[in-house]
Design a protein around this motif. Structure first.
Motif, PDB file in Angstrom:
ATOM      1  N   CYS A 303       0.829  -1.210   0.000  1.00  0.00           N
ATOM      2  CA  CYS A 303       0.000   0.000   0.000  1.00  0.00           C
ATOM      3  C   CYS A 303       0.864   1.262   0.000  1.00  0.00           C
ATOM      4  O   CYS A 303       0.511   2.266  -0.629  1.00  0.00           O
ATOM      5  N   SER A 306       1.991   1.753  -3.453  1.00  0.00           N
ATOM      6  CA  SER A 306       0.880   2.301  -4.236  1.00  0.00           C
ATOM      7  C   SER A 306       0.735   3.805  -3.986  1.00  0.00           C
ATOM      8  O   SER A 306       0.490   4.588  -4.917  1.00  0.00           O
ATOM      9  N   ARG A 309       3.373   5.596  -5.941  1.00  0.00           N
ATOM     10  CA  ARG A 309       3.043   5.705  -7.367  1.00  0.00           C
ATOM     11  C   ARG A 309       2.063   6.844  -7.614  1.00  0.00           C
ATOM     12  O   ARG A 309       2.163   7.560  -8.617  1.00  0.00           O
TER      13      ARG A 309
END
Length: 380
Positions: A303, A306, A309
Motif C-alpha cells: 500500500c 501504491s 506511485r
C-alpha cells in the motif's frame, strides 16, 4: 474562555514555479499531521525510499523541530551532522547536512535537530534561513517530515512544500485534529497572499482569526484584487490525505470530510492512499528500516508503494513540473493571533455524503466539533 497564540506572519520565502525554473528546483513534498502518533514519520521514510527506487535523487528531511526521529527510521542512529549544526552555523550550507543512507544510493537524509530549547523554539531569522536554503537543495524530490500539531513552525514548513500530504488515522480525535490543521494552514495560506501584495500590518496585526471568511472580510475589504488572488490560492490548496492504520472496523468517510472542508474552509483534499494496520510496520521500525525494505511483500509495504506511485504521478503531471527526461525506474513584522477556540462544523447525522458538487466555501457556523469528527470517522 478563549486562549490564543501568536503566529508571526513575516516575509516567508515563497516558491514560484515556472516551466523554466521547475527543472532546476527540487519538488518539495511536505508530510504533516494534526496530532502525533499517527505514523507520519513511517509514511515519510517509506515514501522517500519508494521515490528513490524510481531512479530519482531523493532527500528525506526531518523538520520535526525538537522531536526528530526520521534518522531512526532509516538506520542512521548517530548521524554525524544534523540540522542543529546548520542552525548554529557550524555548517554553512543545508546541502552539507545531507548524509547518504546505506541501503539505497539515491536516498540521502537531512537529520533533524536535537532536543534543546533553542532548536525547539527556532527564532524567525533561523527559520527564514532554513526555508530559503531548502529551495537550493540538489535533488529531484525532498520529502519533508514535519512535526505534528498546529504550531507556526509546523504550518509554515507544511506550506513550504509544492505538494502537501496530511496523515491521519481513522480515530475521531485524529480526524478532528486533521481538520483543524488543514483549516489553520488554509488561513495561513490566505494571509500570506494578502501580505505579499500590500502593507496590511495595521489591519491584520493581532487579530483573532478563527476562519478563512474572517480573513477575507478584513483583508479583502481594502484589497479586492488580493481577495481574488487569495481565493484562487485557496481553491488550489488541495492536500493529499493518507489514512494510516486503517481496518475494516474503522474507516474515514472521506467524501464527508471533503464536504465540510469545502463548506467551512474553502479548501479540498484528495485521498492518495490507505495503509492498513500491519505488524510488519512495527517490526520494520525495530529493525531501523522502512517496511518496503524490510518486508516488501507485506500488505502495508504494497500500500505504501501504491501511495508512492500516486505521488509520483502527481509529480510528473503537475503544471510547471513536467520534465523532458523522466528518471528510469529500477524496477515589517506582523503578528496574527489564531484562537484556540475552534469553529468546527457539524452536520446532522442524517445528512447524506456530498458528491463532487460541494457547497459554497467560506460559510461560518459554530457547532460541535466532536460530532463532526465522529461522523467523518464512521462514528467509532
Amino acid at each position: 474562555m478563549t486562549s490564543s497564540y501568536v503566529l508571526p506572519v513575516r516575509q516567508i520565502p515563497i516558491r514560484i514555479l515556472t516551466h523554466e525554473t521547475a527543472n532546476h528546483m527540487a519538488t518539495l513534498i511536505s508530510v504533516a499531521s494534526g496530532k502525533g502518533g499517527v505514523g507520519k514519520s513511517v509514511v515519510s521514510a517509506n515514501l522517500a525510499l519508494a521515490l528513490a527506487k524510481t531512479g530519482r535523487q531523493v532527500l528525506l528531511a526531518d523538520l520535526d523541530v525538537g522531536g526528530a526521529d526520521a534518522h531512526i527510521m532509516v538506520g542512521q542512529l548517530n548521524p554525524p551532522v544534523t540540522l542543529t549544526d546548520f542552525l548554529h552555523k557550524r555548517v554553512n550550507r543545508l546541502e552539507d547536512v545531507a548524509i547518504p543512507v546505506t541501503f539505497h544510493p539515491n536516498l540521502r537524509l537531512l537529520a533533524g535537530t536535537g532536543e534543546t530549547l533553542a532548536t525547539a523554539n527556532m527564532a524567525y531569522a533561523r527559520k527564514k534561513r532554513l526555508m530559503i536554503q531548502f529551495q537550493e537543495l540538489t535533488a529531484d524530490v525532498v520529502v519533508i517530515d514535519i512535526g505534528a500539531g498546529t504550531s507556526y513552525h509546523a504550518l509554515d514548513f507544511f506550506l513550504l512544500g509544492d505538494m502537501h500530504l496530511a496523515v491521519a488515522t481513522p480515530e475521531p480525535t485524529s480526524v478532528l485534529d486533521l481538520y483543524r490543521f488543514i483549516k489553520l494552514a488554509a488561513i495561513r495560506r490566505v494571509l500570506a497572499c494578502f501580505l505579499a501584495r500590500s502593507p496590511l500590518s495595521e489591519a491584520l496585526s493581532n487579530r483573532d482569526f478563527s476562519s478563512v471568511q474572517e480573513v477575507m472580510d478584513v483583508a479583502g475589504a481594502t484589497d479586492s484584487e488580493g481577495r481574488a488572488v487569495a481565493t484562487a490560492a485557496l481553491q488550489s490548496f488541495r492536500p493529499g490525505l493518507v489514512i494510516n492504520r486503517s481496518s475494516s472496523r474503522s474507516q474515514v468517510n472521506v467524501l464527508y470530510l471533503r464536504k465540510i472542508l469545502h463548506e467551512y474552509v474553502g479548501g479540498d483534499l484528495t485521498l492518495l492512499g490507505e495503509i492498513p494496520e500491519d505488524p510488519a510496520v512495527s517490526q520494520a521500525v525495530r529493525s531501523f528500516l522502512p517496511v518496503i525494505e524490510a518486508a516488501p511483500t507485506s500488505l502495508a509495504a504494497k500500500c505504501l508503494l501504491s501511495l508512492a506511485r500516486a505521488v509520483e504521478q502527481l509529480i510528473t503531471t503537475s503544471p510547471g513540473r513536467i520534465k523532458e527526461d523522466a528518471p528510469k525506474s529500477e524496477t515589517s513584522q506582523t503578528a496574527v493571533v489564531f484562537s484556540k477556540t475552534d469553529i468546527t462544523p457539524s452536520l446532522p447525522a442524517s445528512t447524506p455524503v456530498a458528491s463532487d458538487v460541494l457547497p459554497t466555501p467560506y460559510a461560518s457556523r459554530t457547532n460541535s466539533a466532536l460530532d463532526s469528527a465522529q461522523e467523518v470517522s464512521g462514528g467509532n
